[in-house]
Scaffold this motif. Structure first.
Motif, mmCIF file in Angstrom:
data_model
loop_
_atom_site.group_PDB
_atom_site.id
_atom_site.type_symbol
_atom_site.label_atom_id
_atom_site.label_comp_id
_atom_site.label_asym_id
_atom_site.label_seq_id
_atom_site.Cartn_x
_atom_site.Cartn_y
_atom_site.Cartn_z
ATOM 1 N N LEU A 132 -30.598 68.808 31.698
ATOM 2 C CA LEU A 132 -31.348 68.119 30.645
ATOM 3 C C LEU A 132 -32.660 67.551 31.185
ATOM 4 O O LEU A 132 -33.701 67.629 30.524
ATOM 5 N N ALA A 133 -32.619 66.977 32.380
ATOM 6 C CA ALA A 133 -33.834 66.404 32.966
ATOM 7 C C ALA A 133 -34.880 67.494 33.204
ATOM 8 O O ALA A 133 -36.076 67.296 32.955
ATOM 9 N N GLN A 134 -34.458 68.670 33.662
ATOM 10 C CA GLN A 134 -35.391 69.741 33.994
ATOM 11 C C GLN A 134 -36.106 70.286 32.757
ATOM 12 O O GLN A 134 -37.305 70.520 32.775
ATOM 13 N N VAL A 135 -35.366 70.478 31.663
ATOM 14 C CA VAL A 135 -35.991 71.075 30.479
ATOM 15 C C VAL A 135 -36.968 70.108 29.811
ATOM 16 O O VAL A 135 -37.822 70.534 29.024
ATOM 17 N N TYR A 136 -36.833 68.812 30.115
ATOM 18 C CA TYR A 136 -37.777 67.841 29.569
ATOM 19 C C TYR A 136 -38.856 67.443 30.578
ATOM 20 O O TYR A 136 -39.515 66.417 30.429
ATOM 21 N N GLY A 137 -39.017 68.275 31.611
ATOM 22 C CA GLY A 137 -40.164 68.118 32.506
ATOM 23 C C GLY A 137 -39.950 67.326 33.767
ATOM 24 O O GLY A 137 -40.848 67.232 34.609
ATOM 25 N N TYR A 138 -38.736 66.736 33.960
ATOM 26 C CA TYR A 138 -38.476 65.932 35.158
ATOM 27 C C TYR A 138 -37.869 66.817 36.239
ATOM 28 O O TYR A 138 -36.656 66.849 36.438
ATOM 29 N N ARG A 139 -38.730 67.568 36.888
ATOM 30 C CA ARG A 139 -38.308 68.498 37.937
ATOM 31 C C ARG A 139 -39.354 68.489 39.040
ATOM 32 O O ARG A 139 -40.420 67.882 38.910
ATOM 33 N N GLY A 140 -39.032 69.147 40.149
ATOM 34 C CA GLY A 140 -40.021 69.289 41.215
ATOM 35 C C GLY A 140 -40.279 68.007 41.983
ATOM 36 O O GLY A 140 -39.382 67.178 42.192
ATOM 37 N N GLU A 141 -41.520 67.830 42.375
ATOM 38 C CA GLU A 141 -41.913 66.726 43.250
ATOM 39 C C GLU A 141 -41.708 65.368 42.587
ATOM 40 O O GLU A 141 -41.999 65.186 41.404
ATOM 41 N N ILE A 142 -41.190 64.426 43.374
ATOM 42 C CA ILE A 142 -40.999 63.045 42.912
ATOM 43 C C ILE A 142 -42.099 62.196 43.538
ATOM 44 O O ILE A 142 -42.067 61.878 44.729
ATOM 45 N N LYS A 143 -43.087 61.844 42.721
ATOM 46 C CA LYS A 143 -44.248 61.107 43.228
ATOM 47 C C LYS A 143 -44.054 59.605 43.177
ATOM 48 O O LYS A 143 -44.561 58.867 44.012
ATOM 49 N N LYS A 144 -43.350 59.145 42.140
ATOM 50 C CA LYS A 144 -43.143 57.703 41.983
ATOM 51 C C LYS A 144 -41.712 57.429 41.523
ATOM 52 O O LYS A 144 -41.007 58.335 41.085
ATOM 53 N N LYS A 145 -41.306 56.178 41.641
ATOM 54 C CA LYS A 145 -39.915 55.805 41.366
ATOM 55 C C LYS A 145 -39.511 56.136 39.926
ATOM 56 O O LYS A 145 -38.366 56.514 39.667
ATOM 57 N N ASP A 186 -25.103 72.240 25.922
ATOM 58 C CA ASP A 186 -25.318 73.229 26.977
ATOM 59 C C ASP A 186 -26.115 74.421 26.462
ATOM 60 O O ASP A 186 -27.045 74.905 27.122
ATOM 61 N N ILE A 187 -25.757 74.915 25.278
ATOM 62 C CA ILE A 187 -26.464 76.055 24.691
ATOM 63 C C ILE A 187 -27.930 75.697 24.435
ATOM 64 O O ILE A 187 -28.842 76.503 24.695
ATOM 65 N N LYS A 188 -28.165 74.487 23.938
ATOM 66 C CA LYS A 188 -29.535 74.032 23.682
ATOM 67 C C LYS A 188 -30.341 73.987 24.980
ATOM 68 O O LYS A 188 -31.508 74.438 25.019
ATOM 69 N N ILE A 189 -29.750 73.463 26.056
ATOM 70 C CA ILE A 189 -30.442 73.362 27.342
ATOM 71 C C ILE A 189 -30.756 74.747 27.895
ATOM 72 O O ILE A 189 -31.854 74.992 28.421
ATOM 73 N N ILE A 190 -29.813 75.691 27.769
ATOM 74 C CA ILE A 190 -30.050 77.061 28.232
ATOM 75 C C ILE A 190 -31.196 77.689 27.442
ATOM 76 O O ILE A 190 -32.076 78.346 28.006
ATOM 77 N N GLY A 191 -31.200 77.470 26.124
ATOM 78 C CA GLY A 191 -32.276 78.001 25.281
ATOM 79 C C GLY A 191 -33.637 77.437 25.673
ATOM 80 O O GLY A 191 -34.621 78.185 25.783
ATOM 81 N N LEU A 192 -33.708 76.124 25.912
ATOM 82 C CA LEU A 192 -34.961 75.497 26.318
ATOM 83 C C LEU A 192 -35.403 75.963 27.702
ATOM 84 O O LEU A 192 -36.607 76.098 27.972
ATOM 85 N N THR A 193 -34.444 76.232 28.570
ATOM 86 C CA THR A 193 -34.762 76.738 29.909
ATOM 87 C C THR A 193 -35.429 78.102 29.826
ATOM 88 O O THR A 193 -36.447 78.361 30.494
ATOM 89 N N PHE A 221 -40.950 81.268 30.092
ATOM 90 C CA PHE A 221 -42.092 82.011 29.542
ATOM 91 C C PHE A 221 -43.291 81.094 29.280
ATOM 92 O O PHE A 221 -44.442 81.498 29.447
ATOM 93 N N LYS A 222 -43.015 79.857 28.904
ATOM 94 C CA LYS A 222 -44.097 78.920 28.586
ATOM 95 C C LYS A 222 -44.679 78.303 29.844
ATOM 96 O O LYS A 222 -45.883 77.999 29.922
ATOM 97 N N GLY A 223 -43.818 78.084 30.851
ATOM 98 C CA GLY A 223 -44.261 77.445 32.085
ATOM 99 C C GLY A 223 -44.201 75.928 31.982
ATOM 100 O O GLY A 223 -44.287 75.359 30.894
ATOM 101 N N GLN A 224 -44.027 75.277 33.142
ATOM 102 C CA GLN A 224 -44.006 73.816 33.204
ATOM 103 C C GLN A 224 -44.962 73.334 34.286
ATOM 104 O O GLN A 224 -45.133 73.989 35.324
ATOM 105 N N ASP A 225 -45.569 72.198 34.034
ATOM 106 C CA ASP A 225 -46.587 71.675 34.966
ATOM 107 C C ASP A 225 -46.048 71.450 36.369
ATOM 108 O O ASP A 225 -46.759 71.636 37.356
ATOM 109 N N LYS A 226 -44.791 71.005 36.474
ATOM 110 C CA LYS A 226 -44.242 70.637 37.780
ATOM 111 C C LYS A 226 -43.413 71.756 38.411
ATOM 112 O O LYS A 226 -42.644 71.528 39.342
ATOM 113 N N ALA A 227 -43.550 72.993 37.874
ATOM 114 C CA ALA A 227 -42.821 74.129 38.438
ATOM 115 C C ALA A 227 -43.668 74.723 39.582
ATOM 116 O O ALA A 227 -44.355 75.734 39.411
ATOM 117 N N TYR A 228 -43.622 74.065 40.754
ATOM 118 C CA TYR A 228 -44.363 74.578 41.910
ATOM 119 C C TYR A 228 -43.566 74.339 43.172
ATOM 120 O O TYR A 228 -42.583 73.621 43.179
#
Length: 453
Positions: free
Chosen positions: A399-412, A434-441, A446-453
């Motif tokens: 759930l955290a990943q599909v809403y953009g909280y992934r990758g580098e942790i810059k601040k608390k 679970d199905i919703k999260i898989i769909g958003l993933t 295809f859409k890409g995420q800012d913190k996917a590096y």
């Protein structure tokens, strides 16, 4: 310190379920009619029994369950099961004459009822002898608390070993052991299994402290209610005899059916991905990665799994071989990342080998993402409820990943939001979530995420 007797209470229900299935199957074999001795009917009748039992709560029998409640379960279960039994022949075998139907139904009913009552009373006798007990203490000294204490003392067959009670107001009773703070220390020293709190004399702040202690130390928390507390939405009302007790409602992952459903889906979905996607995509990616940089195709790293069990998490190598891979997390414009690796990470293709982790049982399709061990050690100390996310299997996505909280942790706040979403997922899980999260993933790939590096 009191030595805990190792308890096997959690095995009682599965054993009884298996025993009932054996009874049903044995009765059908005994009467040996071809109308019953076929795989279709045997599968149907056993699955129907379990399906009905789930909704009638037939196996929800606890040490405090009254005999009247048990009889109610029996009547509910057999009333529906008998209808389902005859429905099979009405729908699938219309017009056929099947022998011994009455005798078979009677045999099911008598044998299962007999053994249900037999196990019920044999367990009571076993607990009466001092075995299979639960260590309990009470917080509070009101009349309601004293009623519960009297119950524990008089009903030894419930299997509760009462140690004493704690209250900030001193009491002359022989089982008074100190104030609330002393009670929490005592609970740790004496390995207490359950605590009971009355809500009349204990402040909300103290109740919160007690409940947090129970949550962190795997101790069952029970509330002796005021009348208004009975309607709390996150608590369920049960009765020990005539005494009302409030128990926190079970979280989804505290139910065995959640784990069964989730595991079946994990295996099914992972097999589909492995057969129809990885079988041809991984060889292509192997060639591309090997041509782009030296090193192994797969990268493995030790991560924390459910309940602290460690496992090797697999990824497609996206970095040059380096000695800091297990120490420093990826950052933006990280010079360790290869040109092909940047594409793999942007599209999350580097995570594909984790479907093998899912098939092995180390991971789930959806769940909190596993962090590097150095991060886990750091956040265990700094972040409240961080350990709670390790109570379930980590996931390929979450759930955290599909809403953009992934990758580098810059601040608390980055890790705070991630943990909050992971905790929300654990407390509010559903199959459709679970199905919703898989769909958003898939959409984010295809859409890409800012913190996917």
């Amino acid at each position: 310190m009191t030595t805990k007797i190792k308890k096997y209470s959690r095995l009682i229900r599965p054993i009884i379920v298996v025993f009932d299935i054996i009874i049903i199957t044995s009765v059908l074999y005994y009467f040996s009619d071809q109308g019953y001795l076929n795989s279709e009917f045997l599968i149907y009748i056993n699955l129907v029994w379990l399906f009905i039992a789930y909704f009638t709560k037939f196996y929800n029998v606890y040490r405090y369950t009254h005999i009247a409640r048990l009889v109610t379960y029996l009547l509910s279960q057999f009333s529906i099961f008998i209808l389902a039994f005859f429905a099979y022949f009405s729908i699938f075998r219309e017009g056929e004459v099947i022998n011994e139907q009455f005798n078979i139904i009677l045999s099911f009913t008598l044998l299962i009822t007999f053994f249900k009552l037999f196990f019920f009373f044999i367990l009571k006798s076993y607990r009466l002898s001092g075995k299979n007990y639960r260590n309990v203490i009470v917080f509070g000294s009101s009349k309601s608390a004293k009623n519960v204490i009297d119950l524990f003392k008089s009903k030894q067959d419930l299997g509760y070993r009462f140690f004493g009670f704690f209250a900030d107001k001193k009491d002359v009773s022989d089982k008074y052991l100190g104030d609330i703070n002393a009670g929490l220390i005592y609970a740790s020293k004496e390995q207490i299994d359950e605590v009971y709190c009355e809500s009349d004399s204990i402040t909300k702040q103290k109740l919160r402290v007690i409940r947090n202690y129970c949550s962190k130390n795997n101790v069952d928390f029970n509330l002796i209610p005021e009348e208004k507390d009975i309607y709390s939405k996150d608590l369920k009302l049960t009765h020990y005899g005539t005494i009302p007790i409030l128990k926190p409602k079970k979280l989804p992952f505290e139910k065995i059916e959640t784990h069964i459903l989730k595991r079946c889906f994990d295996i099914f979905f992972s097999l589909l991905v492995c057969v129809f996607l990885l079988s041809w995509l991984l060889p292509i990616l192997w060639i591309v990665v090997k041509l782009n940089s030296k090193g192994k195709f797969l990268f493995k790293q030790l991560r924390d799994g459910a309940d602290g069990n460690q496992f090797y998490c697999y990824k497609i190598r996206s970095m040059k071989v380096n000695t800091l891979a297990d120490k420093i997390a990826t950052t933006i414009n990280d010079d360790r990342i290869t040109s092909v690796g940047a594409f793999l990470r942007k599209t999350s293709l580097d995570e594909l080998p984790q479907f093998f982790n899912v098939l092995k049982g180390d991971m789930s399709i959806v769940g909190p993402r596993p962090h590097m061990n150095v991060q886990t050690k750091k956040y265990l100390v700094e972040i409240e409820n961080y350990l709670f996310r390790n109570s379930v299997k980590p996931g390929i996505t979450g759930l955290a990943q599909v809403y953009g909280y992934r990758g580098e942790i810059k601040k608390k706040s980055d890790i705070d939001h991630r943990v909050k979403l992971d905790v929300f997922y654990i407390e509010n899980w559903s199959f459709f979530l679970d199905i919703k999260i898989i769909g958003l993933t898939i959409l984010n790939v295809f859409k890409g995420q800012d913190k996917a590096y």
